[in-house]
Design a protein around this motif. Structure first.
Motif, PDB file in Angstrom:
ATOM      1  N   ILE A 218      45.677  38.652  39.950  1.00 32.76           N
ATOM      2  CA  ILE A 218      45.112  37.915  38.798  1.00 32.76           C
ATOM      3  C   ILE A 218      43.811  38.599  38.364  1.00 32.76           C
ATOM      4  O   ILE A 218      43.598  38.882  37.175  1.00 32.76           O
ATOM      5  N   GLU A 222      43.100  40.445  34.699  1.00 34.85           N
ATOM      6  CA  GLU A 222      42.050  40.018  33.761  1.00 34.85           C
ATOM      7  C   GLU A 222      40.958  41.077  33.628  1.00 34.85           C
ATOM      8  O   GLU A 222      40.319  41.183  32.592  1.00 34.85           O
ATOM      9  N   SER A 229      49.720  37.775  31.227  1.00 35.43           N
ATOM     10  CA  SER A 229      49.093  37.468  32.513  1.00 35.43           C
ATOM     11  C   SER A 229      49.965  38.028  33.631  1.00 35.43           C
ATOM     12  O   SER A 229      51.023  38.592  33.362  1.00 35.43           O
ATOM     13  N   ALA A 258      41.085  33.515  31.160  1.00 33.21           N
ATOM     14  CA  ALA A 258      41.794  34.667  30.616  1.00 33.21           C
ATOM     15  C   ALA A 258      40.816  35.579  29.884  1.00 33.21           C
ATOM     16  O   ALA A 258      39.930  35.104  29.175  1.00 33.21           O
ATOM     17  N   VAL A 267      46.387  32.599  32.754  1.00 32.31           N
ATOM     18  CA  VAL A 267      46.131  33.702  33.689  1.00 32.31           C
ATOM     19  C   VAL A 267      47.275  33.853  34.693  1.00 32.31           C
ATOM     20  O   VAL A 267      47.259  34.754  35.524  1.00 32.31           O
TER      21      VAL A 267
END
Ligand SMILES: [Zn+2]
Length: 568
Positions: A218, A222, A229, A258, A267
């Motif tokens: 994750i 990002e 995502s 996000a 996300v």
């Protein structure tokens, strides 16, 4: 200059809040425009439903495991298929259709884009060859990262910048679209005959847990600011009681924001949630936990999900979740293929019959629908069957019908051998919600397009967007009470215009369109360490040389490359 004018249709476009208003849609040179000249070709959509082209967020339509399935299941070709006619090619297969049938069937249903959901990077040239071979529909492919040795090593040391540099390199090398994670850690553990069924089960040798892999990816996603995502198939798929692990991993998105320029808000995209919303502690006590899972997602706004609906068909399961396929083979004793993909992933293929006479299959069918019927935000809940795992994508129209008609759901439930037991183990009989055409458009158009970061082009009919328009022979004021009629209208569009080209008329294929492949090129700062790591691992561990690894441009001859520059 080609111009089209779709006149007088009932338009459903959630991107602009348009809910069945009678309107015209104009297309010039492949894009939606405000108006066209008087010489435009006119399509009369009076009394019909008009939507943007559909967007499928998750489907297994190209690559080695799909082909392994075709080879392994010649019986799949025995299902009746149309013969070649005109300039069109012969069509074959049901759960694992040929590339031509895949493209034609998506077009007949009015779909403009499909994401191949699991690309083994080592075999990405093959994935792109099949994508190119599939007519009409635009495609992207998600390379798998959750068991990749580079990723496991970088994330174990919390080196997000290095994980990002490697990710950017791999997306470019494989012409991939985003970060897919399949049974994080578990598929690698399978190399030792083990699995990771909870988020804290350590991967042998790498000494990293699924929790660390998911959180690390994750952050990597990002950090890069990718259009999509992370797209996760969670641990412990398909087992009674797995809803706890599912919610544990959804929790890893809590508090993460996000970061991207594409309008994406989530996300984490949690895929085929039906397979992950199971209660009970054995097949005897198996029951739905859809409510617990959806309640969590309803309140956690930075998560999207797709359903993975069971369609009660004979099908062919295929997944990079190698240990799961071994487990499934132990349950049904049918054919089984398992493949290891060097440093990257594995995959398995097992045929499966979702038999309405079996209680568990009925409960699975109910769970997929419950997830949608209990969801509060249809822009975050997308229709899939995890094709072909829970059923073929050609059943989407049947799923729309189940979601739109309580009577039809009840009739299906009543047809089960164990309908009383399925009723007792689920909430399906008490849910009287009936989804609207607007909500179906959210779940198959605006929602998935936005979640993929493609909301500027796909999923809506605003001027400037791609000219992907479908006309269904359905009068929203007089929807057929017969679910088969509803299904048939969605199965074979009256018209489907793909980037300005008429590709379907009265359910027949008119043109092979101008199909394109979408992939993401992410720019990251020069990273000598990652460059050295890649060079060394290819010398030491891979069976192919680095020079032979990258997907050549000719394999994706009509690309649409999305540029991401994290420094910009
Ligand atoms: Zn899948």
């Amino acid at each position: 200059m080609t111009e089209l004018f779709i006149r007088n249709g009932a338009v459903f476009d959630p991107t602009r809040g348009i809910d069945g208003d009678v309107m015209d849609v104009a297309i010039r040179d492949g894009r939606i425009v405000e108006s066209v000249g008087s010489s435009a070709k006119v399509i009369d959509a009076t009394g019909k439903t008009v939507m943007a082209g559909g967007v499928d967020v998750h489907s297994h339509v190209a690559g080695p495991k799909v082909n392994a399935g075709r080879t392994m299941r010649p019986e799949d070709k025995l299902f009746k298929s149309p013969m070649a006619s005109g300039g069109n090619r012969m069509e074959m297969g049901f759960s694992i259709p040929s590339t031509f049938k895949t493209g034609y069937d998506y077009a007949r249903m009015g779909y403009a884009f499909v994401m191949e959901a699991a690309m083994p990077p080592l075999h990405s040239p093959h994935v792109h060859e099949e994508i190119h071979d599939t007519p009409i529909i635009d495609e992207g492919a998600l390379p798998v990262f959750g068991n990749n040795w580079f990723v496991l090593e970088y994330l174990k040391r919390k080196e997000i910048e290095n994980a990002a540099a490697y990710t950017a390199w791999l997306l470019k090398a494989s012409k991939g679209y985003g970060i897919k994670v399949v049974n994080p850690g578990g598929t690698e553990a399978w190399g030792w005959g083990l699995n990771c069924l909870t988020l804290d089960d350590e991967v042998p040798y790498f000494q990293i847990t699924p929790k660390e892999i998911i959180s690390g990816l994750i952050q990597t996603n990002e950090y890069l600011g990718l259009p999509h995502s992370i797209h996760i198939h969670q641990n412990d798929l398909g087992n009674p009681g797995n809803y706890r692990t599912t919610i544990d991993s959804l929790r890893l998105a809590e508090g993460v924001r996000a970061n991207n320029r594409f309008g994406r808000e989530q996300v984490m995209h949690s895929t085929h949630l039906q397979f992950h919303a199971y209660g009970g502690d054995s097949w005897a006590t198996f029951e739905s936990r859809a409510r617990e899972v959806v309640n969590y997602v309803n309140h956690q706004k930075n998560i999207t999900f797709d359903l993975g609906c069971v369609t009660l068909d004979e099908t062919t399961t295929m997944t990079a979740d190698g240990p799961f396929e071994h487990h499934l083979n132990g349950l049904n004793h049918l054919k089984w293929t398992n493949v290891d993909v060097e440093l990257e992933t594995a995959a398995g293929v097992v045929p499966y019959v979702y038999d309405p006479k079996i209680k568990v299959c009925g409960i699975q069918w109910a769970i997929g629908l419950e997830l949608a019927l209990l969801c509060e935000d249809m822009n975050r809940c997308f229709i899939t069957t995890d094709h072909p795992n829970a059923g073929p994508f050609t059943r989407y129209p049947r799923i729309y019908s189940w979601l739109m008609s309580q009577k039809y759901r009840q009739a299906t439930l009543d047809s089960f051998k164990h309908s009383a037991k399925v009723t007792a183990a689920t909430e399906i009989a008490s849910l009287d919600r009936e989804l609207t055409l607007y909500e179906i458009a959210q779940m198959t158009r605006s929602g998935p397009a936005q979640a993929l970061g493609l909301g500027d082009f796909y999923g809506g009919l605003a001027p400037g967007m791609d000219g992907n328009v479908v006309v269904y022979n359905l009068d929203p004021n007089e929807l057929p009470s017969n679910p088969e009629q509803l299904e048939a209208a969605f199965q074979r569009a009256s018209w489907f215009i793909k980037t300005g080209d008429i590709v379907v008329k009265d359910g027949e294929i008119m043109s092979h369109g101008n199909k394109r492949t979408l992939w993401v090129r992410a720019k990251t700062p020069e990273n000598p360490q990652v460059r050295r790591d890649i060079h060394d691992k290819f010398l030491k561990d891979y069976t192919v040389g680095l020079d032979n690894y990258e997907v050549r441009d000719y394999l994706a001859p009509n690309p649409y490359v999305i540029e991401v520059d994290m420094e910009a």
